[in-house]
Enzyme design. Structure first.
Site, PDB file in Angstrom:
ATOM      1  N   LYS A   6       0.835  -1.206   0.000  1.00 34.67           N
ATOM      2  CA  LYS A   6       0.000   0.000   0.000  1.00 34.67           C
ATOM      3  C   LYS A   6       0.871   1.257   0.000  1.00 34.67           C
ATOM      4  O   LYS A   6       1.972   1.276   0.570  1.00 34.67           O
ATOM      5  CB  LYS A   6      -0.920  -0.010   1.228  1.00 34.67           C
ATOM      6  CG  LYS A   6      -1.961   1.113   1.242  1.00 34.67           C
ATOM      7  CD  LYS A   6      -2.851   1.007   2.470  1.00 34.67           C
ATOM      8  CE  LYS A   6      -3.862   2.140   2.528  1.00 34.67           C
ATOM      9  NZ  LYS A   6      -4.718   2.065   3.729  1.00 34.67           N
ATOM     10  N   SER A  66      -9.651   2.043   2.673  1.00 33.42           N
ATOM     11  CA  SER A  66      -8.782   2.791   1.775  1.00 33.42           C
ATOM     12  C   SER A  66      -7.717   1.945   1.064  1.00 33.42           C
ATOM     13  O   SER A  66      -7.088   2.398   0.117  1.00 33.42           O
ATOM     14  CB  SER A  66      -8.073   3.896   2.569  1.00 33.42           C
ATOM     15  OG  SER A  66      -7.195   3.340   3.548  1.00 33.42           O
ATOM     16  N   GLY A 116      -9.824   2.312  10.642  1.00 29.99           N
ATOM     17  CA  GLY A 116     -11.277   2.255  10.794  1.00 29.99           C
ATOM     18  C   GLY A 116     -11.961   1.357   9.784  1.00 29.99           C
ATOM     19  O   GLY A 116     -13.123   1.583   9.443  1.00 29.99           O
ATOM     20  N   GLY A 117     -11.231   0.360   9.279  1.00 28.12           N
ATOM     21  CA  GLY A 117     -11.831  -0.572   8.327  1.00 28.12           C
ATOM     22  C   GLY A 117     -11.142  -0.594   6.980  1.00 28.12           C
ATOM     23  O   GLY A 117     -11.642  -1.203   6.032  1.00 28.12           O
ATOM     24  N   SER A 118      -9.996   0.056   6.856  1.00 36.45           N
ATOM     25  CA  SER A 118      -9.340   0.222   5.562  1.00 36.45           C
ATOM     26  C   SER A 118      -8.801  -1.065   4.950  1.00 36.45           C
ATOM     27  O   SER A 118      -8.416  -1.069   3.782  1.00 36.45           O
ATOM     28  CB  SER A 118      -8.202   1.242   5.681  1.00 36.45           C
ATOM     29  OG  SER A 118      -8.729   2.536   5.824  1.00 36.45           O
TER      30      SER A 118
END
Length: 341
Positions: A204, A280, A302-304
């Site tokens: 990433k 993300s 938060g959930g990326s």
């Protein structure tokens, strides 16, 4: 001034506190009026005046000044000490990454005969697992260089399509070939560094990985922050011989759940190129879902990782906060994670 005490978070979590919707003073807009209002908000001076007006109207500052929070601030997650579970193997932090990989392999079940049947004649390498690549390298009927060439051709083809997949924001075919050549040579000598030697892994864009810059999905972060060394997780993967194929696209600064990025390109969902990947860690989930990489690195606050892995039909692993070093991550509060197929 009479202070308002906020309820303890424990009471809120357990549902002991009834939520009462406040009376919000704000315009209800849509369409052209909304666009005009946003344009005014973005104006240098007028925007600040409008924002200040609505904050005063809704007593934004007053509510905070007159409130008291009964708990000390907690800047990092707090976890209670847990007992060691039965049949769980404890791996020491100090041992070499390659040794950690070997210990992890011992925990896996032995693959069945049907799982080991791979096409040895012009293999496509699509949707191969890490174990499949390792077996092919070990048995000598495929090399990391062969896999790298197939991978590079697939990436170039994905960018020639009408709807480009845009997995990467930074990709160097030359660097991939260089890493693959070194891995091929180690396998030829019978001295692979680990089972991960020659395995393609994408990274990433907010994780430092030379020779690439870390843009974090923006057009400016790399101009003010230079990457001087690999992140801790990247160093460990290199020690295991993994081939780090490039930096994957992400939602700008990780602040979004769609993965849409008009600045560097939006990665598309391999199952339906007209749909989002989620974010993300958009490109990381997409490249694994496409079958071109068996694994990729992402980050998750938060959930990326969890959101794009769900959108793209792959497994997203989010480890406990503090379990993995955050050294070399562009956003230090991000959690380094691994997508596994």
């Amino acid at each position: 001034m009479e202070q308002k005490f906020w309820k303890p978070s424990e009471d809120v979590i357990k549902g002991k506190v009834e939520y009462k919707s406040p009376n919000i003073h704000a315009p209800l807009l849509s369409g052209l009026p909304l666009k005009a209002f946003i344009w005014l908000l973005e104006a240098p001076i007028l925007g600040n005046l409008i924002l200040s007006f609505f904050m005063r109207k809704n007593k934004f500052y007053q509510n905070f000044l007159e409130s008291s929070i009964p708990e000390a601030p907690m800047f990092l997650p707090d976890y209670l000490e847990q007992n060691v579970e039965n049949d769980v193997i404890q791996v020491e932090e100090e041992i070499e990454p390659s040794s950690r990989v070997a210990i992890a392999l011992e925990c896996l079940s032995v693959p069945s005969t049907s799982e080991c049947k791979l096409d040895q004649h012009d293999p496509p390498f699509l949707y191969w697992k890490i174990r499949d690549y390792a077996k092919a390298y070990r048995d000598g009927w495929a090399t990391p260089s062969q896999v790298a060439e197939k991978f590079i051709a697939a990436i170039e083809d994905s960018q020639r399509r009408r709807l480009q997949m845009t997995f990467f924001c930074s990709f160097s075919a030359e660097d991939v070939r260089k890493q693959a050549s070194a891995s091929t040579e180690r396998h030829a000598k019978g001295k692979p560094l680990s089972t991960l030697d020659g395995i393609l892994i994408a990274v990433k864009d907010d994780i430092d990985c030379l020779p690439h810059s870390s843009k974090g999905g923006t057009l400016w972060v790399h101009k003010v922050r230079t990457v001087r060394e690999d992140a801790a997780c990247i160093k460990r993967l290199r020690q295991c011989g993994a081939i780090l194929v490039g930096k994957t696209n992400m939602h700008e600064l990780g602040l979004g759940t769609t993965g849409s990025n008009p600045l560097l390109g939006t990665a598309r969902n391999p199952h339906d190129s007209t749909r989002h990947t989620g974010g993300s860690s958009a490109g990381s989930a997409a490249i694994v879902s496409s079958g071109l990489c068996p694994a990729a690195l992402g980050t998750d606050v938060g959930g990326s990782i969890r959101i794009p892995s769900a959108y793209c039909g792959v497994v997203g692993l989010k480890s406990t906060f503090g379990r993995t070093s955050l050294a070399g991550l562009q956003i230090r509060i991000s959690i380094f994670q691994l997508f596994l197929q």
